[in-house]
Design a protein around this motif. Structure first.
Motif, PDB file in Angstrom:
ATOM      1  N   THR A  29      10.787  41.227  38.839  1.00  0.00           N
ATOM      2  CA  THR A  29      10.381  41.162  39.946  1.00  0.00           C
ATOM      3  C   THR A  29      11.152  40.642  40.860  1.00  0.00           C
ATOM      4  OG1 THR A  29       7.879  40.274  39.122  1.00  0.00           O
ATOM      5  CG2 THR A  29       8.646  39.692  41.507  1.00  0.00           C
ATOM      6  N   PHE A  30      12.042  39.638  40.558  1.00  0.00           N
ATOM      7  CA  PHE A  30      13.418  39.108  41.360  1.00  0.00           C
ATOM      8  C   PHE A  30      13.993  40.206  41.799  1.00  0.00           C
ATOM      9  CE2 PHE A  30      12.495  34.863  39.716  1.00  0.00           C
ATOM     10  CZ  PHE A  30      12.088  34.175  40.571  1.00  0.00           C
ATOM     11  N   ASN A  34      14.657  42.220  45.488  1.00  0.00           N
ATOM     12  CA  ASN A  34      16.076  41.936  46.085  1.00  0.00           C
ATOM     13  C   ASN A  34      16.422  40.546  46.556  1.00  0.00           C
ATOM     14  OD1 ASN A  34      17.225  44.635  45.898  1.00  0.00           O
ATOM     15  ND2 ASN A  34      15.745  45.203  47.587  1.00  0.00           N
ATOM     16  N   THR A  35      16.009  39.372  45.719  1.00  0.00           N
ATOM     17  CA  THR A  35      16.111  38.072  45.902  1.00  0.00           C
ATOM     18  C   THR A  35      17.008  37.411  44.646  1.00  0.00           C
ATOM     19  OG1 THR A  35      13.873  37.477  45.059  1.00  0.00           O
ATOM     20  CG2 THR A  35      14.119  37.926  47.361  1.00  0.00           C
ATOM     21  N   SER A  36      17.546  36.605  44.915  1.00  0.00           N
ATOM     22  CA  SER A  36      18.285  35.584  43.857  1.00  0.00           C
ATOM     23  C   SER A  36      17.091  35.219  43.060  1.00  0.00           C
ATOM     24  CB  SER A  36      18.880  34.575  44.546  1.00  0.00           C
ATOM     25  OG  SER A  36      18.315  33.664  44.934  1.00  0.00           O
ATOM     26  N   TYR A  37      17.562  34.830  41.679  1.00  0.00           N
ATOM     27  CA  TYR A  37      16.319  34.314  40.680  1.00  0.00           C
ATOM     28  C   TYR A  37      16.433  32.914  40.887  1.00  0.00           C
ATOM     29  CZ  TYR A  37      18.022  38.535  37.925  1.00  0.00           C
ATOM     30  OH  TYR A  37      18.105  39.703  37.661  1.00  0.00           O
ATOM     31  N   ASP A  38      15.124  32.567  40.641  1.00  0.00           N
ATOM     32  CA  ASP A  38      14.613  31.012  40.502  1.00  0.00           C
ATOM     33  C   ASP A  38      14.559  30.478  39.014  1.00  0.00           C
ATOM     34  OD1 ASP A  38      13.053  28.708  40.534  1.00  0.00           O
ATOM     35  OD2 ASP A  38      12.631  28.948  42.740  1.00  0.00           O
ATOM     36  N   ALA A  39      15.360  29.833  38.730  1.00  0.00           N
ATOM     37  CA  ALA A  39      15.578  29.451  37.217  1.00  0.00           C
ATOM     38  C   ALA A  39      14.234  28.444  36.962  1.00  0.00           C
ATOM     39  CB  ALA A  39      16.995  28.351  37.036  1.00  0.00           C
ATOM     40  N   SER A  40      13.616  27.941  37.827  1.00  0.00           N
ATOM     41  CA  SER A  40      12.417  27.156  37.397  1.00  0.00           C
ATOM     42  C   SER A  40      11.373  28.029  37.220  1.00  0.00           C
ATOM     43  CB  SER A  40      12.144  26.175  38.724  1.00  0.00           C
ATOM     44  OG  SER A  40      11.733  26.795  39.877  1.00  0.00           O
ATOM     45  N   ILE A 141       1.506  35.403  37.489  1.00  0.00           N
ATOM     46  CA  ILE A 141       2.466  34.594  36.785  1.00  0.00           C
ATOM     47  C   ILE A 141       3.758  35.505  37.005  1.00  0.00           C
ATOM     48  CG2 ILE A 141       3.569  33.816  34.739  1.00  0.00           C
ATOM     49  CD1 ILE A 141       1.645  31.998  35.585  1.00  0.00           C
ATOM     50  N   THR A 142       3.828  36.849  36.694  1.00  0.00           N
ATOM     51  CA  THR A 142       5.144  37.615  36.840  1.00  0.00           C
ATOM     52  C   THR A 142       5.374  38.099  38.011  1.00  0.00           C
ATOM     53  OG1 THR A 142       3.929  39.438  35.975  1.00  0.00           O
ATOM     54  CG2 THR A 142       4.691  38.028  34.397  1.00  0.00           C
ATOM     55  N   PHE A 143       4.391  38.210  38.963  1.00  0.00           N
ATOM     56  CA  PHE A 143       4.739  38.707  40.259  1.00  0.00           C
ATOM     57  C   PHE A 143       4.725  37.880  41.443  1.00  0.00           C
ATOM     58  CE2 PHE A 143       4.375  40.883  44.154  1.00  0.00           C
ATOM     59  CZ  PHE A 143       5.394  41.742  44.050  1.00  0.00           C
TER      60      PHE A 143
END
Length: 270
Positions: A29-30, A34-40, A141-143
């Protein structure tokens, strides 16, 4: 060989594998946005899935004192409690909008799994709702969680991508529904029980074509890679039947999102 099987069984039955599949879909999804990942968000997807799935699977057994006599069960219990703690920590880091999405997904999971209206009245016993609720909660949750966490503008493309994720999970669930025919009671009225195995497969094929159709509409940069994995899912769907081993779905089918993300990462380096 026996030790290897025990390790694989623990890996699957402790829900680590399905949690990795959830992480892979979040990472896809990230990437698609085209966005950076969010670790949380990734961590919540992993640990939250472990906690939620193990509660669903083992909560009815916990009332039995014999359940805790097994070292394996105690280890799963410790893993689940630890995962729940990490998921709560991630949840507390978010803005209110992300927390609301997570709560809605949790309520859908609880509604699907447990009875709030008397015996035999959980969401899974409502005709036709089982697969819908699972696909909807996974889509959230995943999107939607990555979308909200990164404050992505809700556009027509975003809504199409959300629907596409719902369609993908629904198609994957068709495989699970067919394999689970051997275990499901008749009162569940699952998809194969109502329309038959062959028509369930046909529905799955249609959903997979719909997924590719959305890819074409939004002009996805990953359309060729998506086509490859959609064909793989179609092959798994074609060969699915009620006598297949549990590893067919609980390991191999759940591995598809993981390999999908790994393949996408590999292509980004070329």
């Amino acid at each position: 060989m026996a030790i290897g099987k025990q390790i694989v069984d623990f890996y699957i039955e402790s829900s680590i594998h399905v949690a990795l599949a959830a992480c892979a879909l979040i990472l896809l999804t990230f990437s698609g946005l085209n966005t950076s990942y969010d670790a949380s968000v990734v961590a919540f997807g992993f640990f939250g899935t472990i906690a939620a799935y193990n509660i669903i699977k083992y909560a009815p057994l916990i009332s039995s004192k014999k359940y805790f006599l097994s070292p394996r069960n105690r280890l799963i219990g410790i893993l689940s409690l630890s995962a729940f703690g990490v998921a709560i920590y991630c949840f507390m880091l978010w803005q209110t909008a992300s927390q609301i999405v997570a709560i809605i997904a949790l309520l859908l999971t609880l509604f699907y799994s447990f009875s709030f209206f008397g015996r035999g009245h959980s969401g899974r016993n409502w005709v036709g709702y089982k697969i819908f609720l699972v696909a909807l909660s996974w889509m959230l949750i995943t999107f939607m969680m990555p979308v909200v966490a990164k404050e992505v503008t809700i556009s027509v493309k975003t809504l199409l991508l959300a629907f596409q994720r719902f369609v993908l999970v629904y198609a994957l669930m068709c495989v699970f529904e067919i394999i689970d025919v051997q275990f499901d009671t008749l009162n569940l009225k699952t998809l194969p029980q109502r329309i038959g195995v062959q028509k369930t497969k046909q529905l799955g094929y249609f959903l997979l074509l719909l997924y590719l159709g959305i890819d074409a509409i939004i002009q996805s940069q990953w359309i060729f890679l998506d086509f490859f994995f959609i064909v793989i899912i179609a092959v798994f769907l074609y060969f699915s039947h009620e006598k297949k081993s549990k590893y067919y779905t609980s390991f191999w089918v759940e591995s598809i999102p993981i390999f999908w993300w790994l393949a996408q990462k590999m292509f980004t380096y070329f």
